[in-house]
Design a protein around this motif. Structure first.
Motif, PDB file in Angstrom:
ATOM      1  N   THR A   1       7.398   4.205 -15.781  1.00  0.00           N
ATOM      2  CA  THR A   1       6.647   4.038 -14.520  1.00  0.00           C
ATOM      3  C   THR A   1       5.521   3.059 -14.758  1.00  0.00           C
ATOM      4  N   LEU A   2       4.980   2.536 -13.647  1.00  0.00           N
ATOM      5  CA  LEU A   2       3.906   1.559 -13.762  1.00  0.00           C
ATOM      6  C   LEU A   2       2.677   2.177 -14.425  1.00  0.00           C
TER       7      LEU A   2
ATOM      8  N   ASP B   1      -4.637  -3.464 -11.685  1.00  0.00           N
ATOM      9  CA  ASP B   1      -4.563  -4.840 -12.174  1.00  0.00           C
ATOM     10  C   ASP B   1      -3.124  -5.219 -12.501  1.00  0.00           C
ATOM     11  N   LEU B   2      -2.414  -4.299 -13.157  1.00  0.00           N
ATOM     12  CA  LEU B   2      -1.026  -4.575 -13.545  1.00  0.00           C
ATOM     13  C   LEU B   2      -0.168  -4.850 -12.320  1.00  0.00           C
TER      14      LEU B   2
ATOM     15  N   ILE C   1       3.282  -6.459  -7.405  1.00  0.00           N
ATOM     16  CA  ILE C   1       4.026  -5.225  -7.130  1.00  0.00           C
ATOM     17  C   ILE C   1       3.339  -4.458  -6.010  1.00  0.00           C
ATOM     18  N   SER C   2       4.040  -4.302  -4.888  1.00  0.00           N
ATOM     19  CA  SER C   2       3.493  -3.542  -3.772  1.00  0.00           C
ATOM     20  C   SER C   2       4.003  -2.108  -3.769  1.00  0.00           C
ATOM     21  N   ASN C   3       5.173  -1.896  -4.406  1.00  0.00           N
ATOM     22  CA  ASN C   3       5.755  -0.552  -4.471  1.00  0.00           C
ATOM     23  C   ASN C   3       6.011  -0.192  -5.926  1.00  0.00           C
ATOM     24  N   PRO C   4       5.101   0.559  -6.563  1.00  0.00           N
ATOM     25  CA  PRO C   4       5.262   0.908  -7.989  1.00  0.00           C
ATOM     26  C   PRO C   4       6.532   1.683  -8.286  1.00  0.00           C
TER      27      PRO C   4
END
Length: 405
Positions: free
Chosen positions: A367-368, A381-382, A388-391
């Motif tokens: 996961t992010l 930040d990542l 990325i709008s949807n992790p």
């Protein structure tokens, strides 16, 4: 130079004739079938093929199929006997003496032939592939009693009892972790190369003289030949005067082959050994411990060590040997295990490389937030750096930059 026999050529011709016969029978049956269809259309019913001919063709094809199948399932000893070329030498008095000697100790024959179990079928294949007499496959019987780890007090080692300097000349590597003279695959190739080379270089293809030189050295054999020729003899093997061991070398080999050619006649019961090689070669690209390879293959470490006697340490290094011998029925299992291990190493290397270059390759289940935590970064930040709008939409294999630069 190769040494193909008239027997092999005749066998090949017979096989071709058998195949032609089969094709002829099939064509005959098809021809009758075609004629029957045509005659039916024309109203000529008297052209139907006799049942006896069709039955005969079918019977012969079936019988030939089972004959060929039986040939394919030969045991190791039958295949070896098919390649014998020197059995007419067995009546020599010196050969008969050794036949009687071995006959008086049948337990020794049984013990040694049992020890040959992992190797004899494969060695026979190598000898046959070169067109050499099958008797040569039994040299390890005389040299080492088929013990790959045998060593003489002169320093010779392995099934073929290769001396250190000879092994060096033949390219058999030796160091603290490996001895190529003891590795069965490498030493067999080297020994057969050496025997053929000497036969071609010194003896006009005479393999018996080459075997004498294999045991006593070419210099000794060449001097003995010249001496024999000076006495008006041809200088063949049986004319030589050499040390006692060499004088007995070829007679021993011929005596053993004679017994194996007809074991029942000599009251010997040979162990049953399959005609297919007992082991398979598995390629190695990375070092691996013998214990780990054994676990992957599903065999004991001892069994794997016995198939790889050249190994002198607990780790197999491709810089010494690029292959590992395993029981034939375990090769696929080990290859699968090595492939999985290689994939794991590749993933580790990718992770290390991408980390060093400021990149991260997403693995399955990551996961992010876990990735951010792993690299001591802010999840916000990542996500921003990678758009990325949807992790939740991360995909395995996706590459993420680990900096905003």
């Amino acid at each position: 130079m190769t040494f193909y026999t008239a027997r092999r050529r005749l066998f090949g011709a017979a096989s071709s004739l058998a195949l032609m016969g089969s094709l002829t029978l099939v064509a005959l049956a098809n021809s009758y079938a075609s004629t029957q269809t045509t005659s039916g259309q024309l109203g000529l019913t008297n052209l139907t093929p006799p049942a006896s001919i069709a039955d005969s063709a079918s019977s012969q094809l079936t019988r030939r199929f089972w004959d060929e199948l039986q040939l394919e399932s030969q045991d190791a000893w039958t295949k070896l006997r098919d390649d014998f070329q020197w059995q007419n030498e067995a009546m020599n008095a010196r050969v008969q003496e050794w036949i009687e000697y071995y006959r008086s100790k049948p337990e020794n024959i049984v013990e040694i032939t049992e020890r040959a179990r992992p190797w004899i079928a494969w060695i026979t294949q190598q000898v046959e592939a070169r067109g050499l007499p099958g008797e040569i496959a039994l040299i390890p019987f005389v040299e080492s009693s088929f013990d790959p780890k045998a060593r003489s007090h002169f320093g010779a080692a392995g099934l073929w009892q290769i001396m250190p300097r000879t092994g060096d000349a033949l390219g058999l590597q030796r160091n603290s972790a490996w001895d190529g003279r003891v590795d069965v695959v490498k030493s067999t190739k080297a020994a057969l190369d050496y025997i053929e080379m000497q036969a071609d270089e010194w003896y006009d293809g005479d393999l018996m003289l080459s075997l004498a030189a294999y045991n006593a050295g070419a210099g000794n054999v060449n001097r003995s030949r010249r001496s024999a020729q000076s006495r008006g003899l041809e200088g063949g093997y049986w004319d030589l005067r050499l040390p006692k061991e060499t004088m007995a070398y070829v007679p021993k080999l011929l005596a053993i082959s004679q017994i194996i050619n007809d074991p029942e006649h000599y009251g010997i019961a040979l162990p049953e050994i399959d005609g297919n090689a007992a082991f398979a070669k598995v390629a190695l690209t990375n070092p691996i411990s013998l214990a780990q390879a054994a676990t992957m293959a599903g065999v004991s470490t001892i069994e794997l060590a016995e198939l790889n006697p050249g190994l002198k340490s607990s780790t197999i290094d491709p810089s010494h040997s690029q292959q590992l011998l395993v029981p034939a029925d375990k090769a696929a299992t080990l290859r699968e295990g090595l492939a999985s291990l290689s994939s794991g190493r590749e993933a580790i290397n990718i992770a290390a490389n991408t980390s060093q270059t400021g990149m991260h390759v997403v693995e399955h289940g990551e996961t992010l937030s876990k990735i951010a935590l792993k690299h001591d970064l802010s999840m916000t930040d990542l996500a921003r750096w990678n758009g990325i709008s949807n992790p939740e939409a991360l995909q395995p294999g996706q590459q993420l930059t680990l900096s905003g630069s």
